[in-house]
Design a protein around this motif. Structure first.
Motif, mmCIF file in Angstrom:
data_model
loop_
_atom_site.group_PDB
_atom_site.id
_atom_site.type_symbol
_atom_site.label_atom_id
_atom_site.label_comp_id
_atom_site.label_asym_id
_atom_site.label_seq_id
_atom_site.Cartn_x
_atom_site.Cartn_y
_atom_site.Cartn_z
ATOM 1 N N HIS A 56 0.856 -1.188 0.000
ATOM 2 C CA HIS A 56 0.000 0.000 0.000
ATOM 3 C C HIS A 56 0.891 1.236 0.000
ATOM 4 O O HIS A 56 1.957 1.244 0.612
ATOM 5 C CB HIS A 56 -0.887 0.051 1.247
ATOM 6 C CG HIS A 56 -1.832 -1.093 1.374
ATOM 7 N ND1 HIS A 56 -2.928 -1.244 0.564
ATOM 8 C CD2 HIS A 56 -1.845 -2.143 2.216
ATOM 9 C CE1 HIS A 56 -3.580 -2.332 0.909
ATOM 10 N NE2 HIS A 56 -2.922 -2.916 1.912
ATOM 11 N N GLY A 57 0.415 2.287 -0.650
ATOM 12 C CA GLY A 57 1.122 3.554 -0.616
ATOM 13 C C GLY A 57 0.986 4.207 0.749
ATOM 14 O O GLY A 57 0.350 3.663 1.655
ATOM 15 N N PRO A 58 1.575 5.390 0.925
ATOM 16 C CA PRO A 58 1.507 6.062 2.225
ATOM 17 C C PRO A 58 0.075 6.305 2.704
ATOM 18 O O PRO A 58 -0.230 6.088 3.872
ATOM 19 C CB PRO A 58 2.247 7.380 1.985
ATOM 20 C CG PRO A 58 3.174 7.090 0.858
ATOM 21 C CD PRO A 58 2.458 6.099 -0.004
ATOM 22 N N ALA A 59 -0.811 6.733 1.824
ATOM 23 C CA ALA A 59 -2.199 6.967 2.231
ATOM 24 C C ALA A 59 -2.874 5.652 2.607
ATOM 25 O O ALA A 59 -3.628 5.584 3.583
ATOM 26 C CB ALA A 59 -2.965 7.661 1.115
ATOM 27 N N GLY A 60 -2.611 4.589 1.861
ATOM 28 C CA GLY A 60 -3.172 3.284 2.178
ATOM 29 C C GLY A 60 -2.660 2.750 3.506
ATOM 30 O O GLY A 60 -3.401 2.091 4.240
#
Length: 71
Positions: A56-60
Motif C-alpha cells: 500500500h502507498g503512504p495513504a493506504g
C-alpha cells in the motif's frame, strides 16, 4: 498590531529581502537546511520501504493503521 515594537524585521518591499544582503547566520541556516533535507530523504525512504513491505502507498498505510486502531 500597528505598534512598531512588534515588528521583528524592518518592513521592506516585496522581493527585496531576496536581493539585499542581510545579517543572517549563514552557517546555522545551512545546517538547518541540511538537517531538513536529510530528514525528508529519510521520510521518503521510509514511505518507499513501507510500500514495498505492505503493498500500500503512504495513504493506504495510514488508512490501514486507522482501520486496525479503530477496529
Amino acid at each position: 498590531m500597528s505598534d512598531r515594537s512588534f515588528h521583528y524585521e524592518p518592513l521592506e518591499r516585496f522581493g527585496e529581502g531576496l536581493t539585499t544582503s542581510r545579517p543572517w547566520n549563514a552557517a546555522a541556516l545551512a545546517g538547518v537546511e541540511r538537517l531538513n533535507g536529510r530528514v525528508a530523504m529519510l521520510g521518503f525512504a521510509a514511505a518507499v520501504a513501507g510500500e514495498w513491505i505492505t503493498g500500500h502507498g503512504p495513504a493506504g498505510q495510514v488508512l490501514a493503521l486507522l482501520r486496525w486502531y479503530l477496529g
